[in-house]
Scaffold this motif. Sequence first.
Motif, PDB file in Angstrom:
ATOM      1  N   ALA A   1       0.824  -1.219   0.000  1.00  0.00           N
ATOM      2  CA  ALA A   1       0.000   0.000   0.000  1.00  0.00           C
ATOM      3  C   ALA A   1       0.849   1.256   0.000  1.00  0.00           C
ATOM      4  O   ALA A   1       0.517   2.251  -0.630  1.00  0.00           O
ATOM      5  N   GLY A   2       1.952   1.224   0.759  1.00  0.00           N
ATOM      6  CA  GLY A   2       2.776   2.413   0.916  1.00  0.00           C
ATOM      7  C   GLY A   2       2.549   3.081   2.263  1.00  0.00           C
ATOM      8  O   GLY A   2       1.659   2.714   3.022  1.00  0.00           O
ATOM      9  N   VAL A   3       3.425   4.035   2.552  1.00  0.00           N
ATOM     10  CA  VAL A   3       3.297   4.877   3.740  1.00  0.00           C
ATOM     11  C   VAL A   3       3.155   6.310   3.231  1.00  0.00           C
ATOM     12  O   VAL A   3       3.149   6.533   2.028  1.00  0.00           O
ATOM     13  N   HIS A   4       3.028   7.289   4.128  1.00  0.00           N
ATOM     14  CA  HIS A   4       2.920   8.650   3.589  1.00  0.00           C
ATOM     15  C   HIS A   4       3.661   9.678   4.435  1.00  0.00           C
ATOM     16  O   HIS A   4       4.890   9.628   4.511  1.00  0.00           O
ATOM     17  N   LEU A   5       2.952  10.574   5.108  1.00  0.00           N
ATOM     18  CA  LEU A   5       3.660  11.741   5.646  1.00  0.00           C
ATOM     19  C   LEU A   5       4.611  11.453   6.812  1.00  0.00           C
ATOM     20  O   LEU A   5       5.695  12.041   6.871  1.00  0.00           O
ATOM     21  N   CYS A   6       4.228  10.614   7.749  1.00  0.00           N
ATOM     22  CA  CYS A   6       5.155  10.350   8.865  1.00  0.00           C
ATOM     23  C   CYS A   6       6.489   9.860   8.317  1.00  0.00           C
ATOM     24  O   CYS A   6       7.558  10.285   8.768  1.00  0.00           O
TER      25      CYS A   6
ATOM     26  N   ALA B   1       0.575  15.105  14.806  1.00  0.00           N
ATOM     27  CA  ALA B   1       0.299  16.224  13.896  1.00  0.00           C
ATOM     28  C   ALA B   1      -0.190  15.711  12.532  1.00  0.00           C
ATOM     29  O   ALA B   1      -1.153  16.240  11.964  1.00  0.00           O
ATOM     30  N   VAL B   2       0.478  14.686  12.032  1.00  0.00           N
ATOM     31  CA  VAL B   2       0.121  14.180  10.699  1.00  0.00           C
ATOM     32  C   VAL B   2      -1.320  13.687  10.666  1.00  0.00           C
ATOM     33  O   VAL B   2      -2.103  14.025   9.777  1.00  0.00           O
ATOM     34  N   PHE B   3      -1.711  12.875  11.656  1.00  0.00           N
ATOM     35  CA  PHE B   3      -3.053  12.288  11.576  1.00  0.00           C
ATOM     36  C   PHE B   3      -4.151  13.301  11.916  1.00  0.00           C
ATOM     37  O   PHE B   3      -5.294  13.137  11.487  1.00  0.00           O
ATOM     38  N   SER B   4      -3.800  14.357  12.664  1.00  0.00           N
ATOM     39  CA  SER B   4      -4.757  15.464  12.818  1.00  0.00           C
ATOM     40  C   SER B   4      -5.021  16.106  11.456  1.00  0.00           C
ATOM     41  O   SER B   4      -6.141  16.496  11.135  1.00  0.00           O
TER      42      SER B   4
ATOM     43  N   CYS C   1       3.906  23.692   9.063  1.00  0.00           N
ATOM     44  CA  CYS C   1       3.008  23.641  10.224  1.00  0.00           C
ATOM     45  C   CYS C   1       3.071  22.275  10.911  1.00  0.00           C
ATOM     46  O   CYS C   1       3.010  22.189  12.144  1.00  0.00           O
ATOM     47  N   LEU C   2       3.180  21.209  10.118  1.00  0.00           N
ATOM     48  CA  LEU C   2       3.239  19.869  10.718  1.00  0.00           C
ATOM     49  C   LEU C   2       4.521  19.701  11.540  1.00  0.00           C
ATOM     50  O   LEU C   2       4.498  19.126  12.636  1.00  0.00           O
ATOM     51  N   PHE C   3       5.648  20.201  11.005  1.00  0.00           N
ATOM     52  CA  PHE C   3       6.892  20.128  11.792  1.00  0.00           C
ATOM     53  C   PHE C   3       6.766  20.997  13.044  1.00  0.00           C
ATOM     54  O   PHE C   3       7.158  20.592  14.153  1.00  0.00           O
ATOM     55  N   GLU C   4       6.215  22.187  12.877  1.00  0.00           N
ATOM     56  CA  GLU C   4       6.038  23.115  14.006  1.00  0.00           C
ATOM     57  C   GLU C   4       5.202  22.453  15.106  1.00  0.00           C
ATOM     58  O   GLU C   4       5.561  22.478  16.290  1.00  0.00           O
ATOM     59  N   ALA C   5       4.108  21.831  14.691  1.00  0.00           N
ATOM     60  CA  ALA C   5       3.196  21.205  15.663  1.00  0.00           C
ATOM     61  C   ALA C   5       3.826  19.979  16.316  1.00  0.00           C
ATOM     62  O   ALA C   5       3.306  19.469  17.317  1.00  0.00           O
ATOM     63  N   SER C   6       4.939  19.495  15.749  1.00  0.00           N
ATOM     64  CA  SER C   6       5.580  18.294  16.301  1.00  0.00           C
ATOM     65  C   SER C   6       6.765  18.632  17.202  1.00  0.00           C
ATOM     66  O   SER C   6       7.437  17.713  17.694  1.00  0.00           O
ATOM     67  N   MET C   7       7.023  19.936  17.418  1.00  0.00           N
ATOM     68  CA  MET C   7       8.161  20.311  18.263  1.00  0.00           C
ATOM     69  C   MET C   7       7.969  19.810  19.695  1.00  0.00           C
ATOM     70  O   MET C   7       8.909  19.336  20.324  1.00  0.00           O
TER      71      MET C   7
END
Lengths: 419, 419
Positions: free
Chosen positions: A276-281, A319-322, A410-416
Amino acid sequence: MAVSNIRYGENVTKEVGMDLQNLGMKNVCVMTDKNLAQLPPVRAVLNSLIRNKINFSVYDNVRVEPTDKSFMDAIEFARKGKFDAYVAVGGGSVMDTCKAANLYASSPESDLLDFVNAPIGKGKPVTVPLNPLIAVPTTSGTGSETTGIAIFDYEELNAKTGIASRAIKPTLGLIDPLHTLHMPERVIANSGFDVLCHSLESYTALPYHMRSPCPTNPIERPTYQGSNPISDVWAKHALRIVAKYLKRAVKNPDDREARFSMHLASSFAGIGFGNAGVHLCHGMSYPISGLVKTYRAKDYNVEHPIVPHGLSVVLTSPAVFSFTASMCPERHLEAAEILGADIRTAKIKDAGLVLADTLRKFLFDLNVDDGLSAVGYTTADIPALVKGTLPQERVTKLSPRSHSEDELSCLFEASMKLY
Amino acid sequence: MAVSNIRYGENVTKEVGMDLQNLGMKNVCVMTDKNLAQLPPVRAVLNSLIRNKINFSVYDNVRVEPTDKSFMDAIEFARKGKFDAYVAVGGGSVMDTCKAANLYASSPESDLLDFVNAPIGKGKPVTVPLNPLIAVPTTSGTGSETTGIAIFDYEELNAKTGIASRAIKPTLGLIDPLHTLHMPERVIANSGFDVLCHSLESYTALPYHMRSPCPTNPIERPTYQGSNPISDVWAKHALRIVAKYLKRAVKNPDDREARFSMHLASSFAGIGFGNAGVHLCHGMSYPISGLVKTYRAKDYNVEHPIVPHGLSVVLTSPAVFSFTASMCPERHLEAAEILGADIRTAKIKDAGLVLADTLRKFLFDLNVDDGLSAVGYTTADIPALVKGTLPQERVTKLSPRSHSEDELSCLFEASMKLY
């Protein structure tokens, strides 16, 4: 659904010599890393080869989190050795290095970038026949024994990339749960996070019938096909095992049921995401490990700074799944429920938040570092992290939700910070 | 866990010509039966071959519920045709016949009994390379596109037997759910019962680590390995689909979701039982279909009496699972729950009764004939039915509970009436 051939059982490692003899192999390369070289899994393989009178050479110079240079070193060894088969004994680093060695030894004129995913490499299709490769995983995360993927750190770009082709999939994976008993606490935790994200990402990946371009000839289909009814089975099953056993496996090295179950879950999730693959994480994880500064993960006996792969993947997961939940909220809620959330009163529009909260609690319970800031990153690094993510199209384009550079920031920021 | 390569999607059948072209095939045998020869699945295959300029010959003489004679007819056709690939378009009868044709055309000096399971045949291992075989299933039951099994009726003994070897597993299964739309009501019901029993039997089969003899060399392992953590995933998943969709698929031919789901369930259960095996329902079914007298199943357009395979398998299921439950009662209860039973107050010692009652209700709701007596058998036939079961060791030895001839008699006796 491409094929994966695995055999599971205590002590199946001891059969490797017979398997090679059955295949008629006479000159075998055993690949591993320096730590493992002294440990029972490698000893079991070598004893089996000796018992079955098979000539072999050991390459134990695999780098944990391999680079283009370390790949090339293994490739040179393989090219010189003219081996007719390979046995990879180790985690994802060892198996991926061994796949590359087999591929480039079978295609001696090729440059490393020839088969590396575009746009970093040329992404050429593999047309040469490879030699048999038997993979013996010693961690419970990568699932590399079931996939046609080999990942490395391309140092010039400070980013991870890889090779993806069904042709490099191991001939056979020997899943011997006894090998999980030697794993230190953080290695089992981090490799388990890789299983967690393989499951979650493949279950929420863009559905196979929405992927584009849709090649007219089936031979042109990518290794990663998007989520589909077959990979869904593996993703959910692996997720259920992670929910039930990962904490137990981390907290108690003597909990054989938990450790053995996680070892199988790793292969199961591998069969799922390998199709299937993976994605953003995963796409965002490559610069997180590639740009590491001084962070040295506990329990990893290596001479260089390291954000282990599983940790680099899981830190962005809330962050990714949000972010992705709006595209398939039912699947996000279902995943949250499998991971223990009470979703009876949850609203479908809150699916992302529910899954993110569930993941934060899960990670907190497992003593995971508090976000990207805890592994050495500040907001000043975000542009570089985004830049390192952009070439990871092979996986990021499987995100169910398309994304701009600003949204990646934003995703990196939210993961700090996580908690 | 051996490999199965399947591709799922509406209209994947149209890709078969490209697949064969990608494989470099030039002279292809298309096998089917006389009914299907005029229907859309075969037309889709032939159009694809024409479009891709591939020479082909059609063999449409497959017998529904094949015999040694009908196998030999197809084998002769294949031997004369010197084909370099095969496409099987049909149900289990077509796919199994095509596997046999491919095998014996690749081994032109062999007699039919050479590769047939012992003790009826010689059970020789297959050592010749076979040609590619692409299977396009048009029923939702057999799972034959995923397995290395080919079953036929050996007329001299009035009993079914078969060939079991990983070597005859199709190269690729094209799972095109559109093909299920033409299936008559009883065909979808009976093929669905095959999925039901594949799931139940493989989930309750003797566990892989309790099977004996345990060969020291992995190459000597049988096709059927016993239940294991991988086949369990497929068995339970397929059972859930049967529970949710079989009744809908039978009762409403326009319920695409239900029919499509059952088509995938057939492959899923196939991957499960193709590795784990089946046991008593299947072992006892072979004489039930082999000794058929005058019964002619509704919706089967054939010239001979027939107890369709799926029906012959399911009629003994209440008796069989009452008998086997004591060996793994938790699994029997779990199966009953998946099939809709309320097991909250059920006692573990009643697991067999609970599953048997659940099955009886399930079959009654689907208008299944009331037991062996309804398909023409009386208690006077029991000795012959038992005698026909005894040579089915390949499967019956995977029963979790060992059984005497008297116990087999009792199981047939208890299956004369269901309700």
